[in-house]
Design a protein around this motif. Structure first.
Motif, PDB file in Angstrom:
ATOM      1  N   THR A   1     -12.006  30.599  16.456  1.00  9.88           N
ATOM      2  CA  THR A   1     -13.229  30.154  17.125  1.00  9.88           C
ATOM      3  C   THR A   1     -13.765  28.940  16.369  1.00  9.88           C
ATOM      4  O   THR A   1     -14.187  29.053  15.213  1.00  9.88           O
ATOM      5  N   LYS A   2     -13.756  27.794  17.013  1.00  6.01           N
ATOM      6  CA  LYS A   2     -14.061  26.548  16.311  1.00  6.01           C
ATOM      7  C   LYS A   2     -15.493  26.514  15.790  1.00  6.01           C
ATOM      8  O   LYS A   2     -15.772  25.904  14.752  1.00  6.01           O
ATOM      9  N   SER A   3     -16.422  27.189  16.478  1.00  2.00           N
ATOM     10  CA  SER A   3     -17.813  27.174  16.036  1.00  2.00           C
ATOM     11  C   SER A   3     -18.003  27.868  14.689  1.00  2.00           C
ATOM     12  O   SER A   3     -18.982  27.634  13.984  1.00  2.00           O
ATOM     13  N   LYS A   4     -17.043  28.744  14.329  1.00  2.00           N
ATOM     14  CA  LYS A   4     -17.099  29.429  13.035  1.00  2.00           C
ATOM     15  C   LYS A   4     -16.535  28.572  11.898  1.00  2.00           C
ATOM     16  O   LYS A   4     -16.689  28.901  10.722  1.00  2.00           O
ATOM     17  N   CYS A   5     -15.843  27.492  12.255  1.00  4.90           N
ATOM     18  CA  CYS A   5     -15.108  26.705  11.270  1.00  4.90           C
ATOM     19  C   CYS A   5     -15.880  25.453  10.848  1.00  4.90           C
ATOM     20  O   CYS A   5     -16.503  24.792  11.676  1.00  4.90           O
ATOM     21  N   LYS A   6     -15.820  25.157   9.571  1.00  2.00           N
ATOM     22  CA  LYS A   6     -16.417  23.941   9.020  1.00  2.00           C
ATOM     23  C   LYS A   6     -15.410  23.314   8.067  1.00  2.00           C
ATOM     24  O   LYS A   6     -14.559  23.995   7.512  1.00  2.00           O
ATOM     25  N   TYR A   7     -15.524  22.002   7.884  1.00  2.94           N
ATOM     26  CA  TYR A   7     -14.648  21.361   6.906  1.00  2.94           C
ATOM     27  C   TYR A   7     -15.470  20.526   5.937  1.00  2.94           C
ATOM     28  O   TYR A   7     -16.576  20.087   6.236  1.00  2.94           O
ATOM     29  N   ILE A   8     -14.921  20.361   4.737  1.00  3.39           N
ATOM     30  CA  ILE A   8     -15.557  19.556   3.705  1.00  3.39           C
ATOM     31  C   ILE A   8     -15.003  18.141   3.822  1.00  3.39           C
ATOM     32  O   ILE A   8     -13.802  17.933   3.594  1.00  3.39           O
ATOM     33  N   PRO A   9     -15.812  17.162   4.198  1.00  4.93           N
ATOM     34  CA  PRO A   9     -15.297  15.793   4.305  1.00  4.93           C
ATOM     35  C   PRO A   9     -15.002  15.224   2.922  1.00  4.93           C
ATOM     36  O   PRO A   9     -15.773  15.424   1.980  1.00  4.93           O
ATOM     37  N   ASN A  10     -13.865  14.545   2.812  1.00  7.16           N
ATOM     38  CA  ASN A  10     -13.489  13.905   1.545  1.00  7.16           C
ATOM     39  C   ASN A  10     -13.570  14.879   0.365  1.00  7.16           C
ATOM     40  O   ASN A  10     -14.248  14.633  -0.616  1.00  7.16           O
ATOM     41  N   SER A  11     -12.876  16.010   0.509  1.00  6.32           N
ATOM     42  CA  SER A  11     -12.938  17.023  -0.542  1.00  6.32           C
ATOM     43  C   SER A  11     -12.222  16.574  -1.818  1.00  6.32           C
ATOM     44  O   SER A  11     -12.331  17.203  -2.850  1.00  6.32           O
ATOM     45  N   ARG A  12     -11.502  15.480  -1.716  1.00  4.81           N
ATOM     46  CA  ARG A  12     -10.917  14.858  -2.903  1.00  4.81           C
ATOM     47  C   ARG A  12     -11.547  13.467  -3.062  1.00  4.81           C
ATOM     48  O   ARG A  12     -12.015  12.892  -2.074  1.00  4.81           O
ATOM     49  N   PRO A  13     -11.545  12.912  -4.281  1.00  6.02           N
ATOM     50  CA  PRO A  13     -12.166  11.594  -4.488  1.00  6.02           C
ATOM     51  C   PRO A  13     -11.319  10.477  -3.892  1.00  6.02           C
ATOM     52  O   PRO A  13     -10.698   9.670  -4.605  1.00  6.02           O
ATOM     53  N   VAL A  14     -11.296  10.406  -2.548  1.00  5.53           N
ATOM     54  CA  VAL A  14     -10.374   9.507  -1.860  1.00  5.53           C
ATOM     55  C   VAL A  14     -10.650   8.035  -2.146  1.00  5.53           C
ATOM     56  O   VAL A  14      -9.721   7.219  -2.174  1.00  5.53           O
ATOM     57  N   LEU A  15     -11.914   7.676  -2.354  1.00  7.14           N
ATOM     58  CA  LEU A  15     -12.226   6.268  -2.602  1.00  7.14           C
ATOM     59  C   LEU A  15     -11.657   5.807  -3.939  1.00  7.14           C
ATOM     60  O   LEU A  15     -11.058   4.721  -4.029  1.00  7.14           O
ATOM     61  N   SER A  16     -11.830   6.628  -4.977  1.00  5.55           N
ATOM     62  CA  SER A  16     -11.285   6.241  -6.282  1.00  5.55           C
ATOM     63  C   SER A  16      -9.760   6.267  -6.267  1.00  5.55           C
ATOM     64  O   SER A  16      -9.107   5.424  -6.894  1.00  5.55           O
ATOM     65  N   ILE A  17      -9.174   7.220  -5.526  1.00  8.57           N
ATOM     66  CA  ILE A  17      -7.712   7.271  -5.403  1.00  8.57           C
ATOM     67  C   ILE A  17      -7.211   6.027  -4.692  1.00  8.57           C
ATOM     68  O   ILE A  17      -6.235   5.396  -5.106  1.00  8.57           O
ATOM     69  N   SER A  18      -7.897   5.641  -3.600  1.00  9.66           N
ATOM     70  CA  SER A  18      -7.500   4.460  -2.836  1.00  9.66           C
ATOM     71  C   SER A  18      -7.581   3.191  -3.692  1.00  9.66           C
ATOM     72  O   SER A  18      -6.690   2.337  -3.642  1.00  9.66           O
ATOM     73  N   SER A  19      -8.640   3.083  -4.489  1.00 18.02           N
ATOM     74  CA  SER A  19      -8.800   1.904  -5.357  1.00 18.02           C
ATOM     75  C   SER A  19      -7.674   1.833  -6.392  1.00 18.02           C
ATOM     76  O   SER A  19      -7.120   0.765  -6.656  1.00 18.02           O
ATOM     77  N   ALA A  20      -7.341   2.992  -6.969  1.00 14.62           N
ATOM     78  CA  ALA A  20      -6.280   3.028  -7.974  1.00 14.62           C
ATOM     79  C   ALA A  20      -4.929   2.661  -7.362  1.00 14.62           C
ATOM     80  O   ALA A  20      -4.133   1.930  -7.965  1.00 14.62           O
ATOM     81  N   VAL A  21      -4.669   3.155  -6.139  1.00 14.70           N
ATOM     82  CA  VAL A  21      -3.408   2.843  -5.459  1.00 14.70           C
ATOM     83  C   VAL A  21      -3.325   1.351  -5.153  1.00 14.70           C
ATOM     84  O   VAL A  21      -2.279   0.711  -5.351  1.00 14.70           O
ATOM     85  N   SER A  22      -4.421   0.770  -4.686  1.00 17.12           N
ATOM     86  CA  SER A  22      -4.441  -0.669  -4.388  1.00 17.12           C
ATOM     87  C   SER A  22      -4.163  -1.497  -5.640  1.00 17.12           C
ATOM     88  O   SER A  22      -3.420  -2.486  -5.603  1.00 17.12           O
ATOM     89  N   ALA A  23      -4.759  -1.067  -6.756  1.00 15.93           N
ATOM     90  CA  ALA A  23      -4.546  -1.788  -8.015  1.00 15.93           C
ATOM     91  C   ALA A  23      -3.085  -1.706  -8.449  1.00 15.93           C
ATOM     92  O   ALA A  23      -2.497  -2.694  -8.904  1.00 15.93           O
ATOM     93  N   LEU A  24      -2.489  -0.525  -8.288  1.00 17.48           N
ATOM     94  CA  LEU A  24      -1.085  -0.359  -8.670  1.00 17.48           C
ATOM     95  C   LEU A  24      -0.159  -1.171  -7.770  1.00 17.48           C
ATOM     96  O   LEU A  24       0.844  -1.728  -8.239  1.00 17.48           O
ATOM     97  N   LYS A  25      -0.482  -1.246  -6.486  1.00 22.98           N
ATOM     98  CA  LYS A  25       0.359  -2.013  -5.560  1.00 22.98           C
ATOM     99  C   LYS A  25       0.422  -3.479  -5.960  1.00 22.98           C
ATOM    100  O   LYS A  25       1.460  -4.127  -5.844  1.00 22.98           O
ATOM    101  N   SER A  26      -0.710  -4.012  -6.433  1.00 21.42           N
ATOM    102  CA  SER A  26      -0.740  -5.425  -6.823  1.00 21.42           C
ATOM    103  C   SER A  26       0.030  -5.668  -8.120  1.00 21.42           C
ATOM    104  O   SER A  26       0.320  -6.814  -8.455  1.00 21.42           O
ATOM    105  N   GLN A  27       0.362  -4.575  -8.821  1.00 18.07           N
ATOM    106  CA  GLN A  27       1.072  -4.716 -10.097  1.00 18.07           C
ATOM    107  C   GLN A  27       2.415  -3.993 -10.074  1.00 18.07           C
ATOM    108  O   GLN A  27       2.944  -3.610 -11.121  1.00 18.07           O
ATOM    109  N   LYS A  28       2.975  -3.796  -8.885  1.00 19.35           N
ATOM    110  CA  LYS A  28       4.138  -2.925  -8.779  1.00 19.35           C
ATOM    111  C   LYS A  28       5.347  -3.420  -9.563  1.00 19.35           C
ATOM    112  O   LYS A  28       6.108  -2.623 -10.128  1.00 19.35           O
ATOM    113  N   GLU A  29       5.536  -4.744  -9.638  1.00 20.29           N
ATOM    114  CA  GLU A  29       6.683  -5.255 -10.399  1.00 20.29           C
ATOM    115  C   GLU A  29       6.518  -4.960 -11.883  1.00 20.29           C
ATOM    116  O   GLU A  29       7.471  -4.580 -12.571  1.00 20.29           O
ATOM    117  N   ALA A  30       5.286  -5.124 -12.385  1.00 18.71           N
ATOM    118  CA  ALA A  30       5.023  -4.831 -13.798  1.00 18.71           C
ATOM    119  C   ALA A  30       5.178  -3.339 -14.080  1.00 18.71           C
ATOM    120  O   ALA A  30       5.710  -2.948 -15.135  1.00 18.71           O
TER     121      ALA A  30
END
Length: 255
Positions: free
Chosen positions: A163-192
């Motif tokens: 029953t969907k009305s009984k269900c709730k979700y936690i938005p961004n239950s992981r620190p997605v913004l900091s993870i995304s920033s770290a991934v972007s930084a690594l992509k720019s340095q992938k050869e190194a």
């Protein structure tokens, strides 16, 4: 005073457990709080919980179907002990604390279910005929059925016809913004990064997680032997199986 009783069925100290501790740091936990945890809990996790409240080691019966009677008997004893208090069942997977869930549902206790992992496949459900009907019963009688993301909630609702009305979700239950920033930084340095890690292969498979046989990384290492020489595998993480996996990697791909 009404206690908050948090039941956790988890033997390790990996992502799920660290997420839970991080959550406790983010919110104000009503006092007093009681933790019911299985007998095989990781010592480090136990010590962290003891800083937050009372901890009871519970001799839960296994989640398999033939433990139905003994599982309900043991779980109902704990439910009776904390009768009138509010339960939160933190589930490592959809069958975690199976008999405690059912005991709460049939005893009229107030409770919330928090699902940590994704739903199983239809194929895996065929091996456990009780999973679907029990999840439906438990979800129907819970105050809320909480998930770690919108996609996970939609998957459970569809697979188990919740029953969907009984269900709730936690938005961004992981620190997605900091993870995304770290991934972007690594992509720019992938050869190194490749040079620093001495990665010479063109194609690289990456697995991030606790190094534990329960995670199945040893299957990835074994599969590497069947792949072309220009394909490599990078395991990112630490854990109890680190040395074993390192030795397996040397045996599979010497040098």
């Amino acid at each position: 005073m009404i206690k908050l009783v948090i039941a956790i069925d988890s033997p390790g100290f990996g992502g799920s457990e660290r997420d839970l501790l991080r959550l406790f740091k983010m919110v104000t936990i009503p006092r007093p709080v009681v933790f019911l945890i299985g007998p095989n809990a990781h010592p480090e996790f136990l010590e962290a919980l003891k800083c937050l409240g009372e901890v009871y080691a519970c001799n839960w019966a296994g989640n398999v179907s033939y433990n139905l009677l003994v599982g309900l008997y043991r779980s109902l004893k704990w439910v009776s002990r904390f009768k009138g208090h509010y339960f939160v069942v933190w589930s490592h997977h959809c069958d975690s604390n199976r008999w405690l869930r059912v005991s709460l549902a049939i005893s009229g206790q107030k409770y919330v279910i928090c699902e940590r992992s994704v739903a199983p496949t239809q194929e895996s459900l065929k091996r456990s005929r009780l999973t679907s009907p029990l999840i439906q019963l438990v979800s129907r009688r819970a105050d809320k059925h909480v998930f770690c993301g919108a996609a996970q909630m939609e998957e459970f609702v569809k697979l188990f016809k919740l029953t969907k009305s009984k269900c709730k979700y936690i938005p961004n239950s992981r620190p997605v913004l900091s993870i995304s920033s770290a991934v972007s930084a690594l992509k720019s340095q992938k050869e190194a990064v490749r040079r620093d890690l001495n990665i010479a292969v063109k194609q690289l498979l990456v697995c991030v997680g606790r190094l534990d046989k329960n995670k199945g990384q040893h299957f990835l290492i074994q599969a590497l032997a069947a792949l072309p020489d220009n394909v490599g595998l990078l395991l990112v993480g630490d854990g109890p199986a680190k040395e074993e996996f390192e030795q397996l990697a040397r045996d599979v791909a010497p040098g």
